[in-house]
Design an enzyme around this catalytic site. Structure first.
Site, PDB file in Angstrom:
ATOM      1  N   SER A  75       0.669  -1.283   0.125  1.00  0.00           N
ATOM      2  CA  SER A  75      -0.052   0.189  -0.035  1.00  0.00           C
ATOM      3  C   SER A  75       0.798   1.194  -0.090  1.00  0.00           C
ATOM      4  CB  SER A  75      -0.923   0.218   1.202  1.00  0.00           C
ATOM      5  OG  SER A  75      -1.785  -1.152   1.380  1.00  0.00           O
TER       6      SER A  75
HETATM    7  N1  SAH Z   1      -1.158  -3.876   3.486  1.00  0.00           N
HETATM    8  C1  SAH Z   1      -0.489  -4.558   2.451  1.00  0.00           C
HETATM    9  C2  SAH Z   1      -1.478  -4.625   1.385  1.00  0.00           C
HETATM   10  C3  SAH Z   1      -1.421  -5.811   0.470  1.00  0.00           C
HETATM   11  S1  SAH Z   1      -2.634  -5.703  -0.826  1.00  0.00           S
HETATM   12  C4  SAH Z   1       0.799  -4.136   2.278  1.00  0.00           C
HETATM   13  O1  SAH Z   1       0.953  -2.800   2.355  1.00  0.00           O
HETATM   14  O2  SAH Z   1       1.704  -4.885   1.610  1.00  0.00           O
HETATM   15  C5  SAH Z   1      -4.079  -6.660  -0.202  1.00  0.00           C
HETATM   16  C6  SAH Z   1      -3.758  -8.018   0.112  1.00  0.00           C
HETATM   17  O3  SAH Z   1      -4.988  -8.681   0.474  1.00  0.00           O
HETATM   18  C7  SAH Z   1      -3.321  -8.700  -1.019  1.00  0.00           C
HETATM   19  O4  SAH Z   1      -2.024  -9.596  -0.859  1.00  0.00           O
HETATM   20  C8  SAH Z   1      -4.016  -9.786  -1.137  1.00  0.00           C
HETATM   21  O5  SAH Z   1      -3.792 -11.084  -1.681  1.00  0.00           O
HETATM   22  C9  SAH Z   1      -5.206 -10.128   0.179  1.00  0.00           C
HETATM   23  N2  SAH Z   1      -6.452 -10.436   0.096  1.00  0.00           N
HETATM   24  C10 SAH Z   1      -7.129 -10.440  -0.841  1.00  0.00           C
HETATM   25  N3  SAH Z   1      -8.419 -11.105  -0.657  1.00  0.00           N
HETATM   26  C11 SAH Z   1      -8.199 -11.572   0.737  1.00  0.00           C
HETATM   27  C12 SAH Z   1      -9.074 -12.317   1.573  1.00  0.00           C
HETATM   28  N4  SAH Z   1     -10.035 -12.856   1.108  1.00  0.00           N
HETATM   29  N5  SAH Z   1      -8.356 -12.984   2.624  1.00  0.00           N
HETATM   30  C13 SAH Z   1      -6.991 -12.469   2.954  1.00  0.00           C
HETATM   31  N6  SAH Z   1      -6.284 -11.697   2.283  1.00  0.00           N
HETATM   32  C14 SAH Z   1      -6.893 -11.336   1.068  1.00  0.00           C
END
Ligand code: SAH
Length: 227
Positions: A75
């Protein structure tokens, strides 16, 4: 002579990243209104470059998301800070994070509360985050592989639930896993544009606050987007 040159070279790169991190906090966070001193301190302390693939490390303090593999992104620093500020953490809370991704926000949250429970649905990212967080001696984090859209029932209730993937609506099971004074912070809306929403109970009724527009990758799973 050569050894000296190499160590000077490394030191410069590390100093550049530290200076860039400090600028990020001033220009991207404080200037845009992030004011929680604990959030600003956590954002100053966590090295975002460690959570990126090496080829992107030099862009670690740029003002936007970056690829972390598996078609997912780390993010934008401002979004991480805004979500943490909206969660209003004082230090004693148990927090559920849905969407571990790189583990960067997990590491920031770990400095702001007592214990973080973080779920990721993609095995490769879950393992990668585990390795990075372990390498930084962050001990108050529990990671799990699975569908976070249903929460983490065994560990509920949570003082705060933060969601870092876009959801089409607020799933009832997540609200049911909040402690009485708990709050959920999540990007809610369409797959291309969402509003950052905080929902919690006040005087027995659900109350929502809005923190502006945002754009997150889509949540998958039971309560995510259907393709
Ligand atoms: N805060 C994190 C953001 C990652 S993007 C950072 O800064 O790195 C969002 C993440 O949510 C992705 O890795 C995606 O795989 C995950 N995601 C999407 N759907 C999900 C679900 N149902 N359960 C758990 N994780 C999920």
């Amino acid at each position: 002579m050569l050894i000296l040159w190499i160590s000077y070279g490394r030191g410069d790169a590390a100093m550049d990243l530290m200076a860039a991190r400090e600028r990020m906090v001033l220009d991207q966070l404080e200037r845009r209104g992030i004011s929680d001193r604990r959030v600003l301190a956590a954002m100053r302390a966590v090295a975002r470059d460690r959570f990126l693939p090496p080829e992107f490390a030099e862009h670690a303090y740029d003002d936007g998301p970056l690829p972390i593999g598996s078609a997912q992104t780390i993010s934008q620093p401002y979004m991480v800070a805004l979500i943490c500020e909206a969660a209003a953490l004082a230090g004693s809370e148990r927090v559920l994070e849905i969407g571990t991704g790189s583990g960067y926000q997990t590491a920031v949250l770990a400095r702001l509360c007592a214990r973080v429970y973080s779920i990721e649905t993609i095995a490769g990212l879950h393992q990668r985050a585990r390795a990075i967080l372990a390498g930084q001696n962050i001990a108050n984090v529990e990671l799990r592989l699975g569908d976070g859209s249903e929460g983490w029932l065994d560990q509920a209730p949570f003082d705060a639930i933060v969601v870092t993937a876009a959801m089409p609506g607020i799933p009832r099971p997540l609200l049911d896993q909040l402690a009485p004074a708990g709050r959920l912070v999540a990007p809610i809306g369409e797959d291309e544009l969402q509003t950052l929403v905080r929902i919690g109970q006040r005087a027995g009724a659900w109350h929502e606050d809005y923190f502006g527009e945002c754009r997150f990758v889509k949540m998958t799973g039971k309560h995510g987007f259907r393709d």
